[in-house]
Design an enzyme around this catalytic site. Structure first.
Site, PDB file in Angstrom:
ATOM      1  N   GLU A   1      -9.314  -6.803 -14.563  1.00 28.22           N
ATOM      2  CA  GLU A   1      -8.652  -6.424 -13.207  1.00 28.22           C
ATOM      3  C   GLU A   1      -7.248  -6.460 -13.099  1.00 28.22           C
ATOM      4  O   GLU A   1      -6.631  -7.385 -13.418  1.00 28.22           O
ATOM      5  CB  GLU A   1      -9.432  -7.142 -12.258  1.00 28.22           C
ATOM      6  N   THR A   2      -6.643  -5.587 -12.495  1.00 31.57           N
ATOM      7  CA  THR A   2      -5.492  -5.370 -11.533  1.00 31.57           C
ATOM      8  C   THR A   2      -5.587  -5.265 -10.193  1.00 31.57           C
ATOM      9  O   THR A   2      -6.174  -4.423  -9.872  1.00 31.57           O
ATOM     10  CB  THR A   2      -4.360  -4.371 -12.510  1.00 31.57           C
TER      11      THR A   2
END
Length: 260
Positions: free
Chosen positions: A46-47
């Site tokens: 995830e970003t």
């Protein structure tokens, strides 16, 4: 354009544990294509991006391939960046997200996240999934986004080597496989090949389903949990009606600048 970036190990008692997330604070939103390109370049599960929105923050999460509705570890990492690096001084953070309003508060060296509980729905055992996992499934339920499969032991869980190509045929976000824990109440591993993540080290959103499932099964309101195979993370889950509190630590791994 230069942007600050942080990489944080979430649900980690020390560096190199838990689940790493990239956090990019923004003043205003960039085009979605740019947000996705940064997440693809980072190549982490995830970003996360957040933008001030009144007294709250608008928080969004991207995998290397798509935006997601709910993510626990990158929410924890975002709160850590705000509390530890950006001088957020109030007792509680509120995030507006696709998954609803999420709050995070700091307690000593840990963070407590308040998420909506995902009530497990009965579901039949998929024989095709037993073939993919190579193990007997004792029980299955379905949540909003994922299947949850119960197997016999943490040792069996650690030995799983699923066929990710076949797992990507599942008509859900992913698969949570769980078993009774040895050093904790429960153990789990989470697989999301449809979202570009074969295995996620520690998945906060999965525990919004795991917590109500196991609390009912164990007759408890609060459980300790461990997730992962080689890279493990730990968290504590408390069921409060239709909400789940997830508690864990976070560690900053790097701080830098990206150019886009």
């Amino acid at each position: 354009m230069q942007l600050s970036i942080y990489q944080v190990d979430a649900f980690a008692n020390a560096i190199f544990q838990g689940n790493p997330a990239a956090i990019v604070p923004l003043e205003t939103w960039l085009p979605d294509e740019t947000l996705q390109n940064i997440a693809t370049e980072n190549n982490l599960s995830e970003t996360a991006y957040f933008v001030p929105e009144g007294e709250n923050y608008h928080l969004r999460w991207f995998t290397p391939s798509t935006e997601v509705r709910l993510c626990g570890h990158a929410t924890l990492a975002s709160a850590h960046v705000l509390f530890a690096h950006l001088g957020y001084a109030k007792a509680q953070l509120n995030f507006n997200t696709l998954g609803g309003l999420l709050s995070v508060r700091k307690e000593a060296d840990q963070y407590v996240m308040d998420f909506p509980a995902d009530e497990p729905q009965p579901f039949h055992v998929l024989k095709s999934l037993e073939h993919i996992l190579g193990i007997q499934i004792l029980e299955m339920v379905k949540g909003t986004d994922d299947y949850l499969a119960l197997i016999d032991s943490e040792a069996s869980l650690a030995a799983l080597q699923p066929n990710f190509r076949l797992l990507s045929d599942l008509k859900t976000r992913g698969l949570i496989v769980t078993a009774p824990g040895t050093s904790t109440d429960i153990a789990s591993r989470c697989f999301f090949p449809n979202f570009g993540i074969d295995e996620d080290p520690v998945t906060g959103s999965a525990h919004t389903l795991l917590a109500p499932y196991w609390c009912k099964k164990l007759g408890k309101n609060s459980i300790s949990a461990i997730q992962g195979s080689t890279r493990k993370g730990q968290l504590h889950c408390t069921l409060k009606g239709d909400r789940v509190e997830l508690m864990g630590k976070a560690q900053t791994y790097l701080q830098g600048t990206i150019w886009v």
